[in-house]
Design an enzyme around this catalytic site. Sequence first.
Site, PDB file in Angstrom:
ATOM      1  N   GLU A  98      -0.048  -3.444 -38.896  1.00  0.00           N
ATOM      2  CA  GLU A  98      -1.082  -2.762 -38.105  1.00  0.00           C
ATOM      3  C   GLU A  98      -2.428  -3.429 -38.350  1.00  0.00           C
ATOM      4  O   GLU A  98      -2.654  -4.030 -39.401  1.00  0.00           O
ATOM      5  CB  GLU A  98      -1.088  -1.277 -38.488  1.00  0.00           C
ATOM      6  CG  GLU A  98      -2.197  -0.415 -37.906  1.00  0.00           C
ATOM      7  CD  GLU A  98      -2.199  -0.288 -36.392  1.00  0.00           C
ATOM      8  OE1 GLU A  98      -2.072  -1.322 -35.705  1.00  0.00           O
ATOM      9  OE2 GLU A  98      -2.378   0.829 -35.892  1.00  0.00           O
ATOM     10  N   ASP A  99      -3.306  -3.333 -37.358  1.00  0.00           N
ATOM     11  CA  ASP A  99      -4.634  -3.927 -37.523  1.00  0.00           C
ATOM     12  C   ASP A  99      -5.527  -3.071 -38.403  1.00  0.00           C
ATOM     13  O   ASP A  99      -6.144  -3.552 -39.345  1.00  0.00           O
ATOM     14  CB  ASP A  99      -5.294  -4.190 -36.147  1.00  0.00           C
ATOM     15  CG  ASP A  99      -5.333  -2.958 -35.234  1.00  0.00           C
ATOM     16  OD1 ASP A  99      -4.798  -1.890 -35.605  1.00  0.00           O
ATOM     17  OD2 ASP A  99      -5.907  -3.060 -34.137  1.00  0.00           O
ATOM     18  N   ASP A 102      -7.081   4.316 -39.352  1.00  0.00           N
ATOM     19  CA  ASP A 102      -8.278   5.168 -39.318  1.00  0.00           C
ATOM     20  C   ASP A 102      -7.871   6.567 -39.771  1.00  0.00           C
ATOM     21  O   ASP A 102      -7.895   6.874 -40.963  1.00  0.00           O
ATOM     22  CB  ASP A 102      -8.842   5.126 -37.894  1.00  0.00           C
ATOM     23  CG  ASP A 102     -10.174   5.841 -37.758  1.00  0.00           C
ATOM     24  OD1 ASP A 102     -10.675   6.361 -38.764  1.00  0.00           O
ATOM     25  OD2 ASP A 102     -10.719   5.878 -36.637  1.00  0.00           O
TER      26      ASP A 102
HETATM   27  P1  5GP Z   1      -5.492   6.122 -36.277  1.00  0.00           P
HETATM   28  O1  5GP Z   1      -4.267   6.547 -35.552  1.00  0.00           O
HETATM   29  O2  5GP Z   1      -5.217   5.635 -37.696  1.00  0.00           O
HETATM   30  O3  5GP Z   1      -6.572   7.155 -36.245  1.00  0.00           O
HETATM   31  O4  5GP Z   1      -6.124   4.953 -35.450  1.00  0.00           O
HETATM   32  C1  5GP Z   1      -5.699   3.664 -35.561  1.00  0.00           C
HETATM   33  C2  5GP Z   1      -6.035   2.916 -34.299  1.00  0.00           C
HETATM   34  O5  5GP Z   1      -7.373   3.204 -33.862  1.00  0.00           O
HETATM   35  C3  5GP Z   1      -6.005   1.431 -34.540  1.00  0.00           C
HETATM   36  O6  5GP Z   1      -4.732   0.916 -34.279  1.00  0.00           O
HETATM   37  C4  5GP Z   1      -7.033   0.930 -33.564  1.00  0.00           C
HETATM   38  O7  5GP Z   1      -6.401   0.753 -32.299  1.00  0.00           O
HETATM   39  C5  5GP Z   1      -8.029   2.043 -33.431  1.00  0.00           C
HETATM   40  N1  5GP Z   1      -9.210   1.828 -34.271  1.00  0.00           N
HETATM   41  C6  5GP Z   1      -9.619   2.583 -35.313  1.00  0.00           C
HETATM   42  N2  5GP Z   1     -10.744   2.091 -35.848  1.00  0.00           N
HETATM   43  C7  5GP Z   1     -11.062   0.992 -35.124  1.00  0.00           C
HETATM   44  C8  5GP Z   1     -12.145   0.026 -35.186  1.00  0.00           C
HETATM   45  O8  5GP Z   1     -13.063   0.057 -36.025  1.00  0.00           O
HETATM   46  N3  5GP Z   1     -12.113  -0.972 -34.259  1.00  0.00           N
HETATM   47  C9  5GP Z   1     -11.148  -1.085 -33.313  1.00  0.00           C
HETATM   48  N4  5GP Z   1     -11.219  -2.120 -32.474  1.00  0.00           N
HETATM   49  N5  5GP Z   1     -10.117  -0.196 -33.225  1.00  0.00           N
HETATM   50  C10 5GP Z   1     -10.084   0.823 -34.116  1.00  0.00           C
HETATM   51 MG    MG Z   2      -4.167  -0.429 -32.866  1.00  0.00          MG
END
Ligand code: 5GP
Ligand code: MG
Length: 171
Positions: A98-99, A102
Amino acid sequence: MSGAHQVVFDEATIRSRVSELAREIEAVYGDEHRLILVGLLKGSFVFLADLAREIRLPLQVDFMSVSSYGHGTTSSGSVRFEYSGRIPVAGRHVLLVEDIVDSGTTVREVVARLRAQGAESVETCTLLHKRIASGAPQPRFVGFDAPNGFLVGYGLDHAEDFRHLPYIASL
Ligand code: 5GP
Ligand code: MG
């Protein structure tokens, strides 16, 4: 890239950390694991390409695509599976790539799906971690703790722009 932005992790820093991550992964898996790297599209495509080439183990590569829906206030959010990959994961050792993590919702749901499909093991390798995920299982492999702010580059986008930048910047 124009406008207010700041390089957070430059190319050399990323390259060296990706190489360290590969060593961490090699310390956990062996040839016998027949590892599958599963990248989450689209954000992981650059990271996965670099990581896969650093790992000195036999491995296979697949991708999944999910989208978040319900931009709700809490992490009650769920994900919709758009593409679930080609390689059957039953009985296989899967490393989800995963990139950025969050809230942790995306990884939690995808890991649950892979387990439900009968994967023998599922671990997560994320390039960036915002460390705000609470109650979510922590990724086993983490590249960098992410600073506050919205990050782009090295696969990460803002409205589909900036994915091609070879470094990671904060908007
Ligand atoms: P989660 O499900 O953990 O809340 O969110 C993860 C996803 O939110 C990541 O795969 C990404 O697509 C997006 N995301 C969260 N923070 C960032 C950020 O700082 N920059 C970008 N480009 N995407 C983010
Ligand atoms: Mg993503």
